[in-house]
Design a protein around this motif. Structure first.
Motif, PDB file in Angstrom:
ATOM      1  N   HIS A  10      21.692 -18.000  -8.759  1.00 54.96           N
ATOM      2  CA  HIS A  10      22.117 -19.033  -7.777  1.00 54.96           C
ATOM      3  C   HIS A  10      22.386 -20.269  -8.549  1.00 54.96           C
ATOM      4  O   HIS A  10      21.648 -20.573  -9.713  1.00 54.96           O
ATOM      5  CB  HIS A  10      20.732 -18.947  -6.806  1.00 54.96           C
ATOM      6  CG  HIS A  10      20.316 -18.012  -5.949  1.00 54.96           C
ATOM      7  ND1 HIS A  10      19.851 -16.577  -6.623  1.00 54.96           N
ATOM      8  CD2 HIS A  10      20.508 -17.601  -4.724  1.00 54.96           C
ATOM      9  CE1 HIS A  10      19.609 -15.909  -5.562  1.00 54.96           C
ATOM     10  NE2 HIS A  10      20.018 -16.493  -4.567  1.00 54.96           N
ATOM     11  N   VAL A  12      22.892 -24.427  -7.390  1.00 53.78           N
ATOM     12  CA  VAL A  12      22.973 -25.344  -6.257  1.00 53.78           C
ATOM     13  C   VAL A  12      23.334 -26.692  -6.854  1.00 53.78           C
ATOM     14  O   VAL A  12      22.588 -27.351  -7.759  1.00 53.78           O
ATOM     15  CB  VAL A  12      21.656 -25.570  -5.366  1.00 53.78           C
ATOM     16  CG1 VAL A  12      21.838 -26.624  -4.312  1.00 53.78           C
ATOM     17  CG2 VAL A  12      21.042 -24.153  -4.825  1.00 53.78           C
ATOM     18  N   MET A  39      30.946 -17.249   3.088  1.00 59.52           N
ATOM     19  CA  MET A  39      30.319 -17.203   4.482  1.00 59.52           C
ATOM     20  C   MET A  39      30.522 -15.841   5.385  1.00 59.52           C
ATOM     21  O   MET A  39      31.064 -16.124   6.215  1.00 59.52           O
ATOM     22  CB  MET A  39      30.878 -18.326   5.249  1.00 59.52           C
ATOM     23  CG  MET A  39      30.129 -19.625   4.865  1.00 59.52           C
ATOM     24  SD  MET A  39      28.533 -19.847   5.239  1.00 59.52           S
ATOM     25  CE  MET A  39      28.420 -19.574   6.964  1.00 59.52           C
ATOM     26  N   LEU A  84      32.737 -28.625  -1.166  1.00 62.32           N
ATOM     27  CA  LEU A  84      31.839 -27.972  -0.297  1.00 62.32           C
ATOM     28  C   LEU A  84      32.472 -26.597   0.033  1.00 62.32           C
ATOM     29  O   LEU A  84      31.698 -25.748   0.104  1.00 62.32           O
ATOM     30  CB  LEU A  84      31.821 -28.868   0.974  1.00 62.32           C
ATOM     31  CG  LEU A  84      31.136 -30.132   1.130  1.00 62.32           C
ATOM     32  CD1 LEU A  84      31.324 -30.693   2.167  1.00 62.32           C
ATOM     33  CD2 LEU A  84      29.823 -30.062   0.439  1.00 62.32           C
ATOM     34  N   SER A  87      31.597 -23.077  -1.879  1.00 62.14           N
ATOM     35  CA  SER A  87      30.406 -22.433  -1.607  1.00 62.14           C
ATOM     36  C   SER A  87      30.588 -20.949  -1.425  1.00 62.14           C
ATOM     37  O   SER A  87      31.562 -20.639  -0.563  1.00 62.14           O
ATOM     38  CB  SER A  87      29.486 -23.091  -0.644  1.00 62.14           C
ATOM     39  OG  SER A  87      29.068 -24.295  -0.937  1.00 62.14           O
ATOM     40  N   GLN A 112      25.243 -16.749  -6.402  1.00 61.67           N
ATOM     41  CA  GLN A 112      25.417 -17.461  -5.047  1.00 61.67           C
ATOM     42  C   GLN A 112      25.600 -18.926  -5.233  1.00 61.67           C
ATOM     43  O   GLN A 112      24.524 -19.562  -5.999  1.00 61.67           O
ATOM     44  CB  GLN A 112      24.087 -17.149  -4.286  1.00 61.67           C
ATOM     45  CG  GLN A 112      23.823 -18.331  -2.840  1.00 61.67           C
ATOM     46  CD  GLN A 112      24.906 -17.692  -1.884  1.00 61.67           C
ATOM     47  OE1 GLN A 112      24.824 -16.599  -1.373  1.00 61.67           O
ATOM     48  NE2 GLN A 112      25.718 -18.668  -1.294  1.00 61.67           N
ATOM     49  N   SER A 114      26.050 -22.771  -4.023  1.00 57.20           N
ATOM     50  CA  SER A 114      25.943 -23.762  -2.803  1.00 57.20           C
ATOM     51  C   SER A 114      26.260 -25.141  -3.208  1.00 57.20           C
ATOM     52  O   SER A 114      25.856 -25.769  -4.250  1.00 57.20           O
ATOM     53  CB  SER A 114      24.530 -23.535  -2.479  1.00 57.20           C
ATOM     54  OG  SER A 114      24.168 -22.401  -1.962  1.00 57.20           O
ATOM     55  N   LEU A 116      26.690 -29.018  -2.085  1.00 55.66           N
ATOM     56  CA  LEU A 116      25.916 -29.634  -1.066  1.00 55.66           C
ATOM     57  C   LEU A 116      26.609 -31.028  -1.130  1.00 55.66           C
ATOM     58  O   LEU A 116      27.336 -31.549  -2.119  1.00 55.66           O
ATOM     59  CB  LEU A 116      24.533 -29.995  -1.211  1.00 55.66           C
ATOM     60  CG  LEU A 116      23.572 -28.654  -1.593  1.00 55.66           C
ATOM     61  CD1 LEU A 116      22.204 -28.929  -1.845  1.00 55.66           C
ATOM     62  CD2 LEU A 116      23.758 -27.634  -0.236  1.00 55.66           C
TER      63      LEU A 116
END
Lengths: 116, 114
Positions: A10, A12, A39, A84, A87, A112, A114, A116
């Motif tokens: 992961h 972020v 998504m 963005l 992601s 994963q 992400s 932000l």
């Protein structure tokens, strides 16, 4: 035998930052692929390495994405600067066959990402 | 353009019931077809593949799929579902566009209820 491993599992980050994803294919597999799933949509092809050479990079979204496979072993996928819409889950896969249509792909568990 | 359609985003079946996951593809040449499964926290695992011969192919974990050229379909079936089959299933087609790539559908998430 170790499978395809991806690091990190992961990540972020904030928009505008840089992220580097790593993939270690199964030892001896010359073919290495990157895919992305955004998504809950389809898993989309990004590019294909044969050893250290890019065989097909037609799926790379834009020049913010850079993939390398120095020495024909592990590969990195760098996103710089991240947006963005980047992601999603980034999958790496490898195969032993010579890019044949019926080849079996071995997948990593994905990263994963992400933004932000 | 080549594509794979999985019309069902998610399906719920009772344990012990039969299962059929639908897949349609669009590809002008002879298709090389695959079903992969992704369990939570795992990578995609190949269940079965078809590239020639008998149109009914057997895979691992008791799954089978039937290729129907007239319908451009490659549906996945299992006669009796187990709770451990809960996962996401992806249909895919191997295409040659000057370089080989695998094109995936959007996936079908299978829920199994007791």
């Amino acid at each position: 035998e170790a499978g395809v491993t991806q690091f990190p599992s992961h990540s972020v980050i904030e928009k505008g930052q840089t992220v580097t994803l790593r993939c270690d294919p199964i030892s001896g597999h010359d073919n290495l692929y990157w895919y992305r799933r955004v998504m809950g949509k389809e898993i989309k092809f990004l590019l294909h390495f044969v050893k250290e050479s890019k065989q097909d990079e037609s799926g790379m979204p834009n020049n913010r994405f850079l993939a390398e496979r120095t020495g024909g072993t592990y590969s990195t996928l760098k996103v710089q600067p991240a947006e963005l819409e980047d992601s999603g889950v980034y999958f790496c896969a490898s195969s032993q066959d010579r890019g044949q249509l019926n080849e079996k792909l071995f997948f990593g568990s994905g990263t994963q990402l992400s933004v932000l | 353009a080549q594509s794979v359609t999985q019309p069902d985003i998610h399906i719920t079946v009772s344990e012990g019931a039969s299962l059929e996951l639908r897949c349609n593809y669009s590809y002008g040449a002879t298709p090389y077809l695959f079903w992969y499964v992704q369990s939570p926290g795992q990578g995609l695992q190949l269940l079965l593949k078809y590239f020639s011969g008998d149109t009914l192919v057997q895979g691992i974990k008791g799954f089978e799929a039937e290729f129907k050229r007239s319908q451009s379909s490659f549906n996945l079936r299992k006669p009796s579902v187990h709770w451990s089959d809960a996962a996401e299933y992806f249909c895919a087609v191997g295409v040659d566009t000057g370089g080989f790539k695998t094109i995936f559908g959007a996936g079908t998430r299978l829920f199994v209820k007791a």
